[in-house]
Write a protein that holds these residues in place. Structure first.
Motif, short mmCIF file in Angstrom:
data_model
loop_
_atom_site.label_atom_id
_atom_site.label_comp_id
_atom_site.label_asym_id
_atom_site.label_seq_id
_atom_site.Cartn_x
_atom_site.Cartn_y
_atom_site.Cartn_z
N MET A 1 0.85 -1.19 0.00
CA MET A 1 0.00 0.00 0.00
C MET A 1 0.89 1.24 0.00
N LYS A 2 0.60 2.16 -0.91
CA LYS A 2 1.38 3.39 -1.00
C LYS A 2 0.77 4.43 -0.05
N TRP A 3 1.43 4.70 1.05
CA TRP A 3 0.85 5.63 2.02
C TRP A 3 1.83 6.69 2.51
N ARG A 4 3.12 6.46 2.38
CA ARG A 4 4.11 7.39 2.93
C ARG A 4 4.06 8.73 2.23
N ARG A 6 1.78 10.96 2.46
CA ARG A 6 0.43 11.39 2.11
C ARG A 6 -0.26 12.04 3.31
N ASP A 84 -7.97 8.64 4.30
CA ASP A 84 -8.51 8.07 3.07
C ASP A 84 -9.97 7.68 3.24
N ASP A 154 0.71 -4.38 5.27
CA ASP A 154 0.10 -3.10 5.61
C ASP A 154 -1.36 -3.02 5.21
N GLU A 214 -8.31 2.43 -4.35
CA GLU A 214 -7.53 2.06 -5.53
C GLU A 214 -7.78 3.04 -6.67
N SER A 219 -3.47 3.89 -4.39
CA SER A 219 -2.65 3.48 -3.25
C SER A 219 -2.44 1.98 -3.14
N GLU A 221 -1.28 -1.73 -4.11
CA GLU A 221 -0.19 -2.37 -4.83
C GLU A 221 -0.54 -3.83 -5.05
N ASP A 224 -2.15 -6.44 -2.33
CA ASP A 224 -2.84 -5.79 -1.22
C ASP A 224 -4.21 -6.41 -0.96
#
Length: 285
Positions: A1-4, A6, A84, A154, A214, A219, A221, A224
């Motif tokens: 998950m792309k969260w950094r 944000r 989110d 995550d 998504e 976010s 990947e 996930d």
């Protein structure tokens, strides 16, 4: 998950350093406004995970101690995930429900704290307290999720947060209050059966959130959704009872089987609408 990197939520209440005092919007400790009590070692009605079988076997560990770098990273992750959910549910409320979404607050704690639904500790797991409209979460639970329950990743943790937010959504649209008013007047078997429908709807709402996250944030990947599905499988009532060495008793289920939890999450993810998550009208759960 792309969260950094944000945006985080402004609805986080951090009690990890200040300790756990009383809280609540006029609600008294020990009274859950007709929704039932949450004991320190017994999972209440609104938890996303029924850990009672593991608790009785002493497999859960309570948090406490200093705030580590891992704790801080988990707190940032929770804040981004909560933000989110706020954005996505605000849009859903406006477009599908014709109402304004009032987001929940999320209380981070370490070790133990108090809520209007009773005591909260690392042993109880995350839960939503309707009288306060707050989610309570000890980030140490994510370690439990991975090490004791076999649900790492995550997005598995994000699924847990999304599930508790889903209970707030149910509270906002009136489902939670109506169903639990019926549960109070019902026998144990009926009350448990209604609880299962509440929890499976929350799983379905979590699937909606995953689909919208998504599409809106990009976010997700690869892998996930599989992490969330695995988490749903690991916290089914039948799996928890079996892993604790107990006889599987469907009449005691309050959250649904592993297969049901996976299927309703998948329904929300695949269909993406609140109407698809009406577990109370479903003939087959």
């Amino acid at each position: 998950m792309k969260w950094r990197g944000r945006r985080g939520s402004g609805n986080i209440i951090d009690r990890r350093r200040s300790g756990g005092g009383r809280s609540g919007r006029g609600a008294a400790i020990g009274g859950a406004g007709g929704f039932g009590l949450l004991a320190v070692v017994v999972v209440g009605y609104f938890l996303g995970v029924d850990l009672t079988p593991l608790l009785n076997d002493g497999q859960m560990q309570q948090g406490g101690g200093e705030i580590t770098a891992a704790d801080e990273e988990a707190a940032q992750f929770v804040s981004v995930t909560l933000a989110d959910t706020e954005e996505i549910w605000a849009d859903i409320f406006e477009r599908e429900i014709g109402a304004t979404y009032d987001p929940a607050e999320l209380v981070l704690f370490k070790g133990a704290t108090q809520s209007a639904c009773g005591g909260a500790s690392a042993a109880t797991g995350p839960f939503y307290c309707p009288p306060e409209e707050r989610i309570f979460l000890d980030t140490a639970f994510f370690t439990t999720l991975e090490r004791q329950l076999g649900a790492g990743g995550d997005f598995a943790a994000a699924y847990v947060v999304a599930h508790e937010v889903a209970h707030h959504v149910q509270n906002e649209i009136g489902v939670l209050g109506e169903v639990n008013a019926v549960r109070q007047r019902s026998d144990e078997a009926t009350s448990n059966a209604l609880s299962v429908r509440i929890e499976l709807q929350a799983d379905c709402f979590s699937g909606i959130w995953a689909r919208r996250a998504e599409a809106r944030f990009g976010s997700l990947e690869p892998g996930d959704v599989e992490e969330a599905m695995n988490a749903a499988a690991q916290i089914g009532d039948d799996t928890l009872q079996r892993e604790a060495g107990r006889t599987v008793r469907p009449d005691s289920f309050t959250h649904g089987t592993s297969e049901q939890r996976q299927r309703w999450f998948a329904t929300g993810y695949e269909r993406g609408s609140v109407a698809a998550c009406d577990t109370f009208a479903a003939d087959r759960l």
